[in-house]
Scaffold this motif. Sequence first.
Motif, PDB file in Angstrom:
ATOM      1  N   THR A 138     -27.143 -14.394  27.835  1.00 45.41           N
ATOM      2  CA  THR A 138     -25.731 -14.698  28.028  1.00 45.41           C
ATOM      3  C   THR A 138     -25.573 -14.987  29.513  1.00 45.41           C
ATOM      4  OG1 THR A 138     -25.035 -13.226  26.251  1.00 45.41           O
ATOM      5  CG2 THR A 138     -23.362 -13.853  27.859  1.00 45.41           C
ATOM      6  N   TYR A 139     -24.868 -16.041  29.854  1.00 43.80           N
ATOM      7  CA  TYR A 139     -24.736 -16.459  31.244  1.00 43.80           C
ATOM      8  C   TYR A 139     -23.418 -15.932  31.806  1.00 43.80           C
ATOM      9  CZ  TYR A 139     -28.643 -19.313  29.796  1.00 43.80           C
ATOM     10  OH  TYR A 139     -29.861 -19.722  29.296  1.00 43.80           O
ATOM     11  N   LEU A 140     -23.485 -15.345  33.003  1.00 46.52           N
ATOM     12  CA  LEU A 140     -22.381 -14.544  33.523  1.00 46.52           C
ATOM     13  C   LEU A 140     -21.787 -15.113  34.803  1.00 46.52           C
ATOM     14  CD1 LEU A 140     -24.012 -10.984  33.217  1.00 46.52           C
ATOM     15  CD2 LEU A 140     -22.883 -12.332  31.425  1.00 46.52           C
ATOM     16  N   VAL A 141     -20.494 -14.867  34.988  1.00 44.05           N
ATOM     17  CA  VAL A 141     -19.797 -15.057  36.264  1.00 44.05           C
ATOM     18  C   VAL A 141     -19.278 -13.692  36.696  1.00 44.05           C
ATOM     19  CG1 VAL A 141     -17.821 -16.080  37.439  1.00 44.05           C
ATOM     20  CG2 VAL A 141     -19.115 -17.445  35.792  1.00 44.05           C
ATOM     21  N   ASN A 142     -19.780 -13.203  37.811  1.00 45.06           N
ATOM     22  CA  ASN A 142     -19.372 -11.888  38.326  1.00 45.06           C
ATOM     23  C   ASN A 142     -19.491 -10.801  37.263  1.00 45.06           C
ATOM     24  OD1 ASN A 142     -18.924 -13.074  40.782  1.00 45.06           O
ATOM     25  ND2 ASN A 142     -16.701 -13.195  40.549  1.00 45.06           N
ATOM     26  N   GLY A 143     -20.553 -10.895  36.462  1.00 39.62           N
ATOM     27  CA  GLY A 143     -20.815  -9.891  35.444  1.00 39.62           C
ATOM     28  C   GLY A 143     -20.064 -10.091  34.150  1.00 39.62           C
ATOM     29  N   HIS A 144     -19.315 -11.177  34.003  1.00 39.21           N
ATOM     30  CA  HIS A 144     -18.501 -11.435  32.813  1.00 39.21           C
ATOM     31  C   HIS A 144     -19.060 -12.623  32.030  1.00 39.21           C
ATOM     32  CE1 HIS A 144     -15.269  -8.641  33.971  1.00 39.21           C
ATOM     33  NE2 HIS A 144     -15.577  -8.990  35.199  1.00 39.21           N
ATOM     34  N   GLY A 145     -19.085 -12.478  30.709  1.00 36.78           N
ATOM     35  CA  GLY A 145     -19.572 -13.541  29.842  1.00 36.78           C
ATOM     36  C   GLY A 145     -18.530 -14.625  29.633  1.00 36.78           C
ATOM     37  N   PRO A 146     -18.914 -15.709  28.964  1.00 33.83           N
ATOM     38  CA  PRO A 146     -17.974 -16.822  28.738  1.00 33.83           C
ATOM     39  C   PRO A 146     -16.707 -16.400  28.002  1.00 33.83           C
ATOM     40  CG  PRO A 146     -20.221 -17.489  28.226  1.00 33.83           C
ATOM     41  CD  PRO A 146     -20.266 -16.011  28.448  1.00 33.83           C
ATOM     42  N   ALA A 147     -16.833 -15.492  27.037  1.00 33.63           N
ATOM     43  CA  ALA A 147     -15.647 -15.059  26.297  1.00 33.63           C
ATOM     44  C   ALA A 147     -14.747 -14.170  27.142  1.00 33.63           C
ATOM     45  CB  ALA A 147     -16.060 -14.328  25.016  1.00 33.63           C
ATOM     46  N   ASP A 148     -15.321 -13.473  28.112  1.00 29.68           N
ATOM     47  CA  ASP A 148     -14.510 -12.644  29.010  1.00 29.68           C
ATOM     48  C   ASP A 148     -13.600 -13.503  29.878  1.00 29.68           C
ATOM     49  OD1 ASP A 148     -15.728 -10.277  28.140  1.00 29.68           O
ATOM     50  OD2 ASP A 148     -17.285 -10.374  29.671  1.00 29.68           O
ATOM     51  N   ASN A 149     -14.079 -14.706  30.223  1.00 24.73           N
ATOM     52  CA  ASN A 149     -13.304 -15.664  31.018  1.00 24.73           C
ATOM     53  C   ASN A 149     -12.811 -15.064  32.330  1.00 24.73           C
ATOM     54  OD1 ASN A 149     -12.007 -18.021  31.804  1.00 24.73           O
ATOM     55  ND2 ASN A 149     -10.141 -17.557  30.656  1.00 24.73           N
ATOM     56  N   TRP A 150     -13.774 -14.767  33.212  1.00 22.99           N
ATOM     57  CA  TRP A 150     -13.402 -14.335  34.569  1.00 22.99           C
ATOM     58  C   TRP A 150     -12.457 -15.368  35.177  1.00 22.99           C
ATOM     59  CZ3 TRP A 150     -13.862 -16.302  39.482  1.00 22.99           C
ATOM     60  CH2 TRP A 150     -13.714 -15.406  40.540  1.00 22.99           C
TER      61      TRP A 150
END
Length: 597
Positions: free
Chosen positions: A243-255
């Motif tokens: 799963t690819y993350l932005v600031n520890g959040h996944g795509p569904a989290d939507n940082w």
Amino acid sequence: MTRPTRRQFLRDATLGGGALALPWLPAWAQPVSAGIATPLPVLSGTDIALTVAHLTRTIDGTRSHAIGINGTSPAPLIRLKQGQQVRLSVTNSLDEETSIHWHGLLVPFQMDGVPGISFPGIPARTTFTYDFPVVQAGTYWYHSHSGLQEQMGHYGPIVIDPAGADPIVSDREHVIVLSDHSPLHPHAIFRRLKLQGGYFNYQKQTLGGLLAGRDQPAGERRMWGGMRMDPTDVSDVTGATYTYLVNGHGPADNWTALYTPGERVRLRIINASAMTNFNVRIPGLKMTVVQADGQNVRPVAVDEFQIAVAETYDVIVEPAAPVAHTLVAEAWDRSGMARATLTPRIGMVAAVPALRKRPLATMKDMGMGDMAAMDHGAMGGMAGMNHGTMPGMDKPVKAPAGEAPMPAMSHSMRDFANAPGLPKTPTVQTVAPMSMDRTGEPPQGLSDTGHTVLVYRDLVALERNPDLRAPSRQLQIHLTGNMERYMWAFDGVKLNEVKAPIPFRQGERVRVTLVNDTMMAHPIHLHGHFFELVTGHGDHAPRKHTINVAPGGTATFDLTADAVGDWAFHCHMLYHMHAGMMQVVTVRPDSEAGAAA
């Protein structure tokens, strides 16, 4: 002063999208992610305490195990100021050794944080204090250099504010830490790769596609078949497990990050992944690249850029309308993406584009150079050639126009002075017969996007280079591998087989050419130094600490060996390094080093 509660902090962070000021921090230590929905924790000052420990984190609604720092993964943002002295006390709460490497920071070698090379590591249940001056400014990061802990979440961002005025003007900043996460333990991933190099490649060509010739010309198909390789093997570890993350959040989290229309927004983008190069774009917004690996560059406007593992890029975006924008960080093999939202108001979202068609390796990626333009059908007979016996065909790279002529380069390897080419080892599966400088080309899979893509030759240093001497010697290093046995090395020699480090004399100027004899890109990182890319920009050559060498390609840089000590030199693909693609560079004064090879 009473610190605000978390509820007050988040309430203030969502008011109107304006910049968020935190009065209990000095002006230079204000969070770079001020105004986002989930700000990164920030640490600053001259004495900073860090605790490495196991933790549980939730990604896209799924809980998983991680190793983090001070209870978070990514680790807290460390914000420093150029010219200060910093003491970072690291307590290891694990039951195993750990370490922290300050990636891109110029520190004394004893503070570099590589166990077995620059210090003994941090044993379980002990504390080690890093103490060093902060001599530079820019965007950097930190991570474990022990085992495979980095894959488990042991990484975090660093921002260093300049001592004087920042030449990069912006109204707001956000840090974007890109990474990859798997529910599999990293040692389980490595075992699968050793069993089958393409284990995680779920995008292999189908038999029907091969027979129909939909993907490649017939000659290329015969060549790939003859070498028993798959042109879809662009990435070793893919979205099949990541799963690819932005600031520890996944795509569904939507940082989500905030902006006010009309602002100049600085995005400090860090690739802290273990194995993933990302193609970054924001549909509907131009990005102006202003910094690479923490070093300021002349602004260059692009629609997309590839950020290799361990690189950092700072970009300016200027959203004019009060609408949401999707930041897309697509994995280089297009098996998945990290996703975030830039918006004037929390709750607004933008469309998320579909994954694009997978890229396929080409004849250039096989090291066939400009032969890619020839009649492939006439080359079918080459498929049966033993590419491991072709070292005599490799050749030095000519310097781009505008560069000074260089002394003759020895074609023999530094540790094999009497050998005609690379050693006959299992780690040398192929040798690129016509490797070529590809720094002027879009990265793999981005040549036909229809929009502007950053290439290395677009980068020009904002300030004149500090050392303008011509190199006194040249060194050529081959990047070698065996995908079937998952073995990676420099010059066919894995780290555990190396008999001596790569020697440099203190202060000497050396031109280094990296020759990629494999069909996979390798982001090569040198600790303790910056180097100047030889891309035709003379005294304004871009300075970097990591260079992504294209498959079948070469990359050349000039290095001033000005930091005495022993330094790690390795591919920053974590499992490539773990499999042997790492050596040690030693820099010694003449009185200690003798004549360098």
